[in-house]
Design a protein around this motif. Sequence first.
Motif, short mmCIF file in Angstrom:
data_model
loop_
_atom_site.label_atom_id
_atom_site.label_comp_id
_atom_site.label_asym_id
_atom_site.label_seq_id
_atom_site.Cartn_x
_atom_site.Cartn_y
_atom_site.Cartn_z
N UNK A 42 13.77 12.10 3.63
CA UNK A 42 13.73 10.56 3.14
C UNK A 42 12.13 10.63 2.23
N UNK A 43 11.75 11.19 2.29
CA UNK A 43 10.29 11.43 1.78
C UNK A 43 10.65 11.59 0.13
N UNK A 44 10.07 10.10 -0.64
CA UNK A 44 9.97 9.96 -2.60
C UNK A 44 8.55 10.16 -2.44
N UNK A 45 8.40 10.85 -4.26
CA UNK A 45 6.99 10.67 -4.42
C UNK A 45 6.76 8.90 -4.65
N UNK A 46 5.09 9.54 -5.37
CA UNK A 46 4.78 7.28 -4.61
C UNK A 46 4.14 7.94 -6.13
N UNK A 47 4.07 7.11 -7.18
CA UNK A 47 3.77 6.30 -8.82
C UNK A 47 2.17 5.25 -8.56
N UNK A 48 1.91 5.33 -9.01
CA UNK A 48 1.19 4.27 -8.89
C UNK A 48 -0.19 3.80 -10.50
N UNK A 49 0.79 3.05 -10.85
CA UNK A 49 0.71 2.62 -12.44
C UNK A 49 0.55 4.44 -13.27
N UNK A 50 -0.56 4.74 -14.00
CA UNK A 50 -0.60 5.86 -15.11
C UNK A 50 -1.91 6.34 -13.94
N UNK A 51 -2.64 5.66 -12.88
CA UNK A 51 -3.46 6.64 -12.41
C UNK A 51 -3.00 7.87 -11.58
N UNK B 76 -0.13 9.75 -9.16
CA UNK B 76 1.29 10.50 -8.56
C UNK B 76 1.49 11.46 -7.12
N UNK B 77 1.65 10.87 -5.83
CA UNK B 77 1.67 11.60 -4.84
C UNK B 77 3.20 11.69 -4.95
N UNK B 78 3.00 13.00 -4.77
CA UNK B 78 4.89 14.21 -4.13
C UNK B 78 4.05 15.26 -3.12
N UNK B 79 5.91 15.58 -3.10
CA UNK B 79 5.62 16.61 -1.69
C UNK B 79 6.08 18.43 -2.94
N UNK B 80 5.18 19.28 -1.96
CA UNK B 80 5.83 20.63 -2.43
C UNK B 80 7.01 20.58 -3.27
N UNK B 81 8.02 19.89 -2.36
CA UNK B 81 9.67 20.58 -3.38
C UNK B 81 10.07 19.44 -4.41
N UNK C 20 -0.35 16.34 -4.13
CA UNK C 20 0.70 17.45 -3.37
C UNK C 20 0.62 16.72 -2.13
N UNK C 21 1.27 16.21 -1.02
CA UNK C 21 0.98 15.57 0.49
C UNK C 21 2.45 16.28 0.52
N UNK C 22 2.02 17.21 1.37
CA UNK C 22 3.20 17.70 2.66
C UNK C 22 4.22 16.45 3.76
#
Length: 272
Positions: free
Chosen positions: A82-91, A93-98, A110-112
């Motif tokens: 259920x984990x989805x990436x998060x983007x904060x403007x153009x500044x 992007x937070x994502x998991x390794x997968x 990359x945040x597990x």
Amino acid sequence: MTPSYAEIIFSPILPEQSDLLIASLSEQGYEGFEEREGELLAYIASSEFDAKLLDALAGSLSVAYRISEVVATNWNANWESNFEPVTIGSFLHIRAAFHAPAGNTQYELVITPKMSFGTGHHATTQLMVTEMAKLDWPQKRVFDFGSGTGILSILAEKMGAKEVLAIDNDLWSIENAHENSRANHCNKIQLIQSDRPPASERFDIILANINAYILKEQLPTLATLLAPGGQLLLSGLLEEDQEAIELICTELTLQLRSVERLSGWIMLRLAY
């Protein structure tokens, strides 16, 4: 044999009740939390579960709850799915390794998604990150109080911080932050399991995204750690916490430089 966990679902619940529960349950050995709209899910190994302690705590806060048992492997897999990436403007992007890289923001972390706090989804993390984007980081000494996944510490290093001290009282969070630090190729972050700020350090920037109860208790100490000209960023606060926090800051001669709001939460930036 796969270990089982007790899953406690507090519902309905207010944000301030959730903050107090997380702070208290963390001290009782609970290993993970998930905040949903009007609910808090808390997890502890079934072998460590104490029904009397839970009932006393929930009663003191007038919060209803129900208990179920889950298998650890299923719980973690479901959380990750259920984990989805998060983007904060153009500044940022937070994502998991997968997840695949985005490649279209200034920074990408990359945040597990373990059960530590700080994946970028919560409003307070987004408020902190957005304010961090406004500051000058090269050659700064940074203290991250209540580091969770390490997301703010990692971003601080990526933005040029000279060194970062990050503490959290939860061993699970410290281990997770170590993993995330390695995944992001960081080498300037010192992670320590502790619930107390250091006694005699000075920092150019202090990050404290935690909860109102702990901030009220620790603000005098945090203020003494702030170097001349330094910046103190506070979140984990609801809008109704602002008056009380500002009163404490005034007594400490801290000057309010910025207030930002998102979904009922606030971020305060202060300085001498």
